[in-house]
Design a protein around this motif. Structure first.
Motif, PDB file in Angstrom:
ATOM      1  N   ASP A   1     -40.182  18.797  27.455  1.00  0.00           N
ATOM      2  CA  ASP A   1     -39.401  18.862  26.137  1.00  0.00           C
ATOM      3  C   ASP A   1     -38.808  17.530  25.829  1.00  0.00           C
ATOM      4  O   ASP A   1     -38.613  17.094  24.631  1.00  0.00           O
ATOM      5  CB  ASP A   1     -38.340  20.121  26.143  1.00  0.00           C
ATOM      6  CG  ASP A   1     -39.006  21.517  26.288  1.00  0.00           C
ATOM      7  OD1 ASP A   1     -39.750  21.756  27.039  1.00  0.00           O
ATOM      8  OD2 ASP A   1     -38.769  22.216  25.505  1.00  0.00           O
ATOM      9  N   ASN A   2     -38.319  17.039  26.827  1.00  0.00           N
ATOM     10  CA  ASN A   2     -37.218  15.862  26.665  1.00  0.00           C
ATOM     11  C   ASN A   2     -38.127  14.802  26.394  1.00  0.00           C
ATOM     12  O   ASN A   2     -37.802  13.888  25.609  1.00  0.00           O
ATOM     13  CB  ASN A   2     -36.531  15.660  27.888  1.00  0.00           C
ATOM     14  CG  ASN A   2     -35.328  16.664  28.264  1.00  0.00           C
ATOM     15  OD1 ASN A   2     -34.794  17.152  27.195  1.00  0.00           O
ATOM     16  ND2 ASN A   2     -35.031  16.821  29.324  1.00  0.00           N
ATOM     17  N   TRP A   3     -39.269  14.791  27.211  1.00  0.00           N
ATOM     18  CA  TRP A   3     -40.394  13.689  26.843  1.00  0.00           C
ATOM     19  C   TRP A   3     -40.860  13.566  25.779  1.00  0.00           C
ATOM     20  O   TRP A   3     -40.837  12.889  24.896  1.00  0.00           O
ATOM     21  CB  TRP A   3     -41.518  13.688  27.932  1.00  0.00           C
ATOM     22  CG  TRP A   3     -42.656  12.562  27.954  1.00  0.00           C
ATOM     23  CD1 TRP A   3     -42.437  11.481  28.197  1.00  0.00           C
ATOM     24  CD2 TRP A   3     -43.834  12.833  27.172  1.00  0.00           C
ATOM     25  NE1 TRP A   3     -43.618  10.749  27.891  1.00  0.00           N
ATOM     26  CE2 TRP A   3     -44.239  11.641  27.208  1.00  0.00           C
ATOM     27  CE3 TRP A   3     -44.453  13.754  26.381  1.00  0.00           C
ATOM     28  CZ2 TRP A   3     -45.712  11.400  26.655  1.00  0.00           C
ATOM     29  CZ3 TRP A   3     -45.830  13.692  26.006  1.00  0.00           C
ATOM     30  CH2 TRP A   3     -46.460  12.387  25.893  1.00  0.00           C
TER      31      TRP A   3
ATOM     32  N   ALA B   1     -46.518  19.412  24.709  1.00  0.00           N
ATOM     33  CA  ALA B   1     -45.489  18.385  24.093  1.00  0.00           C
ATOM     34  C   ALA B   1     -45.323  18.798  22.665  1.00  0.00           C
ATOM     35  O   ALA B   1     -44.097  19.005  22.092  1.00  0.00           O
ATOM     36  CB  ALA B   1     -45.888  16.859  24.146  1.00  0.00           C
ATOM     37  N   VAL B   2     -46.350  18.855  21.797  1.00  0.00           N
ATOM     38  CA  VAL B   2     -46.152  19.401  20.615  1.00  0.00           C
ATOM     39  C   VAL B   2     -45.843  20.561  20.033  1.00  0.00           C
ATOM     40  O   VAL B   2     -44.762  21.129  19.342  1.00  0.00           O
ATOM     41  CB  VAL B   2     -47.482  18.720  19.566  1.00  0.00           C
ATOM     42  CG1 VAL B   2     -47.804  17.428  19.726  1.00  0.00           C
ATOM     43  CG2 VAL B   2     -48.603  19.676  20.103  1.00  0.00           C
ATOM     44  N   ARG B   3     -46.352  21.447  21.048  1.00  0.00           N
ATOM     45  CA  ARG B   3     -45.973  22.767  20.823  1.00  0.00           C
ATOM     46  C   ARG B   3     -44.185  23.088  21.300  1.00  0.00           C
ATOM     47  O   ARG B   3     -43.550  23.940  20.659  1.00  0.00           O
ATOM     48  CB  ARG B   3     -46.540  23.878  22.000  1.00  0.00           C
ATOM     49  CG  ARG B   3     -47.928  23.980  21.493  1.00  0.00           C
ATOM     50  CD  ARG B   3     -48.504  24.874  22.519  1.00  0.00           C
ATOM     51  NE  ARG B   3     -49.934  25.415  22.254  1.00  0.00           N
ATOM     52  CZ  ARG B   3     -51.047  26.068  22.913  1.00  0.00           C
ATOM     53  NH1 ARG B   3     -50.587  26.269  24.152  1.00  0.00           N
ATOM     54  NH2 ARG B   3     -51.944  26.424  22.528  1.00  0.00           N
TER      55      ARG B   3
ATOM     56  N   ARG C   1     -39.092  14.870  22.978  1.00  0.00           N
ATOM     57  CA  ARG C   1     -38.022  14.584  21.882  1.00  0.00           C
ATOM     58  C   ARG C   1     -37.833  13.215  21.965  1.00  0.00           C
ATOM     59  O   ARG C   1     -37.356  12.585  21.051  1.00  0.00           O
ATOM     60  CB  ARG C   1     -36.964  15.331  22.527  1.00  0.00           C
ATOM     61  CG  ARG C   1     -36.765  16.927  22.218  1.00  0.00           C
ATOM     62  CD  ARG C   1     -36.566  16.886  20.588  1.00  0.00           C
ATOM     63  NE  ARG C   1     -36.653  18.487  20.499  1.00  0.00           N
ATOM     64  CZ  ARG C   1     -36.649  18.948  19.108  1.00  0.00           C
ATOM     65  NH1 ARG C   1     -36.322  18.032  18.136  1.00  0.00           N
ATOM     66  NH2 ARG C   1     -36.802  20.257  18.845  1.00  0.00           N
ATOM     67  N   GLY C   2     -38.327  12.295  22.986  1.00  0.00           N
ATOM     68  CA  GLY C   2     -38.125  10.910  22.894  1.00  0.00           C
ATOM     69  C   GLY C   2     -39.060  10.185  21.922  1.00  0.00           C
ATOM     70  O   GLY C   2     -38.672   8.954  21.656  1.00  0.00           O
ATOM     71  N   PHE C   3     -39.750  11.007  21.232  1.00  0.00           N
ATOM     72  CA  PHE C   3     -40.657  10.161  20.265  1.00  0.00           C
ATOM     73  C   PHE C   3     -39.921  10.514  18.906  1.00  0.00           C
ATOM     74  O   PHE C   3     -40.622  10.117  17.951  1.00  0.00           O
ATOM     75  CB  PHE C   3     -42.051  10.735  20.207  1.00  0.00           C
ATOM     76  CG  PHE C   3     -42.901  10.354  21.277  1.00  0.00           C
ATOM     77  CD1 PHE C   3     -43.669   9.233  21.344  1.00  0.00           C
ATOM     78  CD2 PHE C   3     -42.978  10.999  22.513  1.00  0.00           C
ATOM     79  CE1 PHE C   3     -44.428   8.881  22.584  1.00  0.00           C
ATOM     80  CE2 PHE C   3     -43.790  10.758  23.679  1.00  0.00           C
ATOM     81  CZ  PHE C   3     -44.662   9.513  23.718  1.00  0.00           C
ATOM     82  N   VAL C   4     -38.968  11.361  18.780  1.00  0.00           N
ATOM     83  CA  VAL C   4     -38.399  11.724  17.501  1.00  0.00           C
ATOM     84  C   VAL C   4     -37.183  10.642  17.224  1.00  0.00           C
ATOM     85  O   VAL C   4     -36.466  10.596  18.064  1.00  0.00           O
ATOM     86  CB  VAL C   4     -37.839  13.112  17.574  1.00  0.00           C
ATOM     87  CG1 VAL C   4     -37.008  13.525  16.399  1.00  0.00           C
ATOM     88  CG2 VAL C   4     -38.831  14.194  18.038  1.00  0.00           C
TER      89      VAL C   4
ATOM     90  N   GLN D   1     -54.405  19.653  35.723  1.00  0.00           N
ATOM     91  CA  GLN D   1     -53.165  19.394  35.970  1.00  0.00           C
ATOM     92  C   GLN D   1     -52.549  20.125  35.033  1.00  0.00           C
ATOM     93  O   GLN D   1     -52.398  20.234  33.930  1.00  0.00           O
ATOM     94  CB  GLN D   1     -52.918  17.817  35.927  1.00  0.00           C
ATOM     95  CG  GLN D   1     -53.610  17.165  36.956  1.00  0.00           C
ATOM     96  CD  GLN D   1     -53.397  15.530  37.024  1.00  0.00           C
ATOM     97  OE1 GLN D   1     -53.752  14.929  37.909  1.00  0.00           O
ATOM     98  NE2 GLN D   1     -52.571  15.144  36.152  1.00  0.00           N
ATOM     99  N   SER D   2     -50.913  20.474  35.511  1.00  0.00           N
ATOM    100  CA  SER D   2     -49.857  20.912  34.495  1.00  0.00           C
ATOM    101  C   SER D   2     -49.430  19.776  33.915  1.00  0.00           C
ATOM    102  O   SER D   2     -49.342  18.902  34.362  1.00  0.00           O
ATOM    103  CB  SER D   2     -48.842  21.666  35.311  1.00  0.00           C
ATOM    104  OG  SER D   2     -48.139  20.461  36.187  1.00  0.00           O
ATOM    105  N   PRO D   3     -48.779  19.964  32.820  1.00  0.00           N
ATOM    106  CA  PRO D   3     -48.148  18.800  32.107  1.00  0.00           C
ATOM    107  C   PRO D   3     -47.072  18.014  32.841  1.00  0.00           C
ATOM    108  O   PRO D   3     -47.106  16.815  32.741  1.00  0.00           O
ATOM    109  CB  PRO D   3     -47.490  19.499  30.949  1.00  0.00           C
ATOM    110  CG  PRO D   3     -48.443  20.619  30.644  1.00  0.00           C
ATOM    111  CD  PRO D   3     -48.750  21.185  32.056  1.00  0.00           C
ATOM    112  N   ILE D   4     -46.111  18.930  33.651  1.00  0.00           N
ATOM    113  CA  ILE D   4     -45.269  18.293  34.511  1.00  0.00           C
ATOM    114  C   ILE D   4     -45.879  17.243  35.659  1.00  0.00           C
ATOM    115  O   ILE D   4     -45.509  16.055  35.781  1.00  0.00           O
ATOM    116  CB  ILE D   4     -44.548  19.264  35.103  1.00  0.00           C
ATOM    117  CG1 ILE D   4     -43.524  19.797  34.010  1.00  0.00           C
ATOM    118  CG2 ILE D   4     -43.488  18.637  36.142  1.00  0.00           C
ATOM    119  CD1 ILE D   4     -42.739  20.928  34.444  1.00  0.00           C
ATOM    120  N   GLU D   5     -47.000  17.706  36.123  1.00  0.00           N
ATOM    121  CA  GLU D   5     -47.772  16.984  37.073  1.00  0.00           C
ATOM    122  C   GLU D   5     -48.153  15.770  36.440  1.00  0.00           C
ATOM    123  O   GLU D   5     -48.185  14.643  37.125  1.00  0.00           O
ATOM    124  CB  GLU D   5     -48.868  17.930  37.769  1.00  0.00           C
ATOM    125  CG  GLU D   5     -49.564  17.126  38.836  1.00  0.00           C
ATOM    126  CD  GLU D   5     -50.633  17.903  39.589  1.00  0.00           C
ATOM    127  OE1 GLU D   5     -51.218  17.479  40.552  1.00  0.00           O
ATOM    128  OE2 GLU D   5     -50.779  19.145  38.984  1.00  0.00           O
TER     129      GLU D   5
END
Length: 312
Positions: A129-131, A193-195, A133-136, A170-174
């Motif tokens: 989520d935080n990653w 990320a977009v979800r 949001r960094g594009f907003v 891989q998981s997104p966090i990985e």
């Protein structure tokens, strides 16, 4: 529209003959206004005792092969010819109410999009989520297309593509921690990320090719994975975070799903000693076809060379 031929071979090897169970094959490109299938041929060795076709819950074309004999190898060869119409980023149009982020999907679309908005991976510390949001932008003027483009090109620019032939994703966090992965890892990261931002997104499996010699793409020689995101005004739009592609230029869709496990090009079972399996080899070749060599009479042919089954 470029005329393309696709040659896709998947070969399983065993130490001694094993009993082959049911196999599901998804190698036939989806029919659409931007990709028109002209011919398709499916060869299976050894020959299946039964071969039938179906559409899964997402509308993907799936071949079901059944076998009644033992074999020390299984080779599936798919040969296809299709017209492909590239759609560039500049052709993506978004309705006025959705041009700035955030926005809410219409009440008519939302019921059918909900399952594609739901997250698939736990993120208790809100790392993804935080990653995302960094594009907003903090000034409230974040353009929707610019936001999604920055996420896709950000993955391409900041992460290292590393081929991996083992099954699984891989998981997104990985992926965020390793800063590397395969095309399917990057697709899953972008989907989550977009979800997290409220977009409806789906996983796509298919093929990638070079539209021109001046362009380089990553992920060729095998199946490729990317993302589709629903945007009011244009519908489902392609985003390839591995190559930074927005639109379908160089991308040929085969399977669309909510999760990568629902879009495997080939899966099945076999029965024999545990150490029998020696490995799997996959080769994919996509190239431009000579229209003069293409015979329109081949349209729609689906054949199993070994058993001579054909149909449309």
């Amino acid at each position: 529209m470029p005329l393309l031929t696709i040659h896709h071979v998947t070969a399983y090897r065993y130490q001694q003959p094993v009993s082959l169970g049911e196999h599901r094959i998804m190698m036939r490109p989806r029919e659409a206004f931007d990709q028109r299938l002209l011919s398709a041929r499916l060869d299976i060795d050894p020959p299946p005792s039964e071969l039938r076709w179906l559409h899964d819950v997402f509308g993907n074309a799936v071949a079901i092969a059944l076998f009644n004999q033992r074999a020390s190898r299984l080779i599936v060869t798919s040969e296809m010819t299709l017209d492909h119409a590239p759609i560039a980023q500049r052709q993506v149009d978004v309705e006025a109410y959705a041009r700035l982020f955030p926005f809410t999907y219409s009440s008519e679309d939302m019921p059918d999009l909900l399952r594609s908005i739901e997250r698939e991976y736990h993120d208790p510390e809100r790392i993804v989520d935080n990653w995302a949001r960094g594009f907003v932008s903090n000034n409230g003027n974040t353009e929707t297309i610019a936001l999604l483009t920055q996420i896709a090109t950000g993955i391409q620019r900041e992460f290292t593509y590393v081929p991996r032939h083992e099954k699984g994703t891989q998981s997104p966090i990985e992926t965020l921690k390793k800063r590397q992965g395969t095309c399917r890892d990057f697709a899953v990261l972008m989907i989550e990320a977009v979800r997290a931002l409220g977009f409806a997104a789906r996983f796509v499996s298919g093929y990638v090719y070079n539209p021109s010699r001046s362009e380089g793409v990553v992920g060729g020689g095998n199946t490729h994975a990317w993302v589709r995101i629903f945007l009011p005004g244009s519908g489902w739009v392609e985003f390839d975070p591995t190559n930074g592609i927005i639109g379908n230029r160089g991308l040929i869709r085969v399977a669309i799903a909510r999760d990568p496990f629902q879009a495997l090009p080939m899966s099945g079972t076999w029965f024999g000693p545990p150490a029998s399996f020696l490995g799997m080899d996959v080769t994919v070749d996509v190239r431009r076809a000579d229209p003069a060599l293409f015979s329109p009479t081949d349209h729609g042919a689906i054949n199993s060379r070994a058993i001579g089954v054909s149909g449309k």
